[in-house]
Scaffold this motif. Structure first.
Motif, short mmCIF file in Angstrom:
data_model
loop_
_atom_site.label_atom_id
_atom_site.label_comp_id
_atom_site.label_asym_id
_atom_site.label_seq_id
_atom_site.Cartn_x
_atom_site.Cartn_y
_atom_site.Cartn_z
N ILE A 152 24.87 47.02 40.28
CA ILE A 152 25.29 47.33 38.92
C ILE A 152 26.13 46.17 38.41
CG2 ILE A 152 26.66 48.88 37.48
CD1 ILE A 152 26.06 51.10 39.53
N ALA A 153 25.85 45.72 37.22
CA ALA A 153 26.63 44.64 36.61
C ALA A 153 27.65 45.26 35.66
CB ALA A 153 25.72 43.70 35.84
N VAL A 154 28.86 44.74 35.72
CA VAL A 154 29.94 45.23 34.87
C VAL A 154 30.56 44.03 34.17
CG1 VAL A 154 32.16 46.44 34.82
CG2 VAL A 154 30.41 47.13 36.45
N LYS A 155 30.70 44.11 32.86
CA LYS A 155 31.34 43.03 32.11
C LYS A 155 32.82 43.33 31.96
CE LYS A 155 27.40 41.53 29.42
NZ LYS A 155 26.92 41.16 28.08
N LEU A 156 33.65 42.36 32.34
CA LEU A 156 35.10 42.49 32.23
C LEU A 156 35.63 41.35 31.38
CD1 LEU A 156 35.90 43.04 36.03
CD2 LEU A 156 35.50 44.79 34.30
N ASP A 157 36.69 41.61 30.64
CA ASP A 157 37.33 40.51 29.94
C ASP A 157 38.06 39.65 30.97
OD1 ASP A 157 39.95 41.52 30.41
OD2 ASP A 157 39.81 42.75 28.60
N ASN A 158 38.46 38.46 30.60
CA ASN A 158 39.06 37.52 31.55
C ASN A 158 40.30 38.07 32.22
OD1 ASN A 158 37.09 35.62 31.06
ND2 ASN A 158 38.26 34.56 29.48
N ALA A 177 44.29 43.12 48.85
CA ALA A 177 43.81 44.12 49.81
C ALA A 177 43.13 43.46 51.01
CB ALA A 177 42.84 45.08 49.12
N GLY A 178 42.92 42.15 50.94
CA GLY A 178 42.30 41.44 52.04
C GLY A 178 40.81 41.69 52.17
N THR A 179 40.17 41.90 51.03
CA THR A 179 38.73 42.17 51.04
C THR A 179 38.06 41.38 49.94
OG1 THR A 179 37.09 43.94 51.07
CG2 THR A 179 38.90 44.20 49.53
N ASN A 180 36.74 41.40 49.93
CA ASN A 180 36.04 40.72 48.84
C ASN A 180 35.92 41.65 47.64
OD1 ASN A 180 33.60 42.32 48.99
ND2 ASN A 180 33.00 41.12 50.77
N LEU A 181 35.53 41.09 46.54
CA LEU A 181 35.48 41.84 45.28
C LEU A 181 34.55 43.05 45.37
CD1 LEU A 181 36.45 41.96 42.36
CD2 LEU A 181 34.58 40.43 41.75
N SER A 182 33.37 42.87 45.95
CA SER A 182 32.41 43.98 46.04
C SER A 182 32.96 45.14 46.86
CB SER A 182 31.10 43.50 46.66
OG SER A 182 30.44 42.63 45.78
N GLU A 183 33.57 44.83 47.99
CA GLU A 183 34.13 45.90 48.83
C GLU A 183 35.28 46.60 48.13
OE1 GLU A 183 33.08 47.19 51.69
OE2 GLU A 183 31.35 45.87 51.53
N TRP A 184 36.12 45.84 47.43
CA TRP A 184 37.25 46.44 46.72
C TRP A 184 36.77 47.37 45.61
CZ3 TRP A 184 39.28 46.62 41.81
CH2 TRP A 184 40.58 47.12 41.72
N VAL A 185 35.78 46.91 44.84
CA VAL A 185 35.24 47.74 43.75
C VAL A 185 34.58 48.99 44.32
CG1 VAL A 185 33.49 47.84 41.92
CG2 VAL A 185 34.99 45.85 42.10
#
Length: 82
Positions: free
Chosen positions: A5-11, A24-32
């Protein structure tokens, strides 16, 4: 089965999310993924609580009147402090 799933976020939000993942010591995908799982569980528990509360009265009429009176007093006091 995995779904992408793609999510658009502002900067600003993107930077906050990246920083939170790093903290949290994790990558973005795992955190999300973990955050979405948590929010799904929160929503499920809130629905269950609402269903439970709808089946039986939480307060007697007198208790509810007393609570609403106290809330009204606090709201008026908060507005008067401005």
């Amino acid at each position: 089965m995995k779904v992408q799933i793609a999510v658009k976020l502002d900067n600003g939000l993107a930077e906050q999310v990246r920083a939170a993942a790093a903290d949290a010591g994790t990558n973005l995908s795992e955190w999300v993924r973990a955050t979405l799982q948590h929010q799904a569980l929160v929503a499920k528990s809130m629905r269950a609580r609402a269903e439970e509360d709808a089946r039986e009265a939480v307060y007697t009429d007198e208790q509810e009147t007393a609570l609403m009176t106290a809330r009204r007093r606090r709201a008026i006091a908060a507005l008067d402090e401005r």
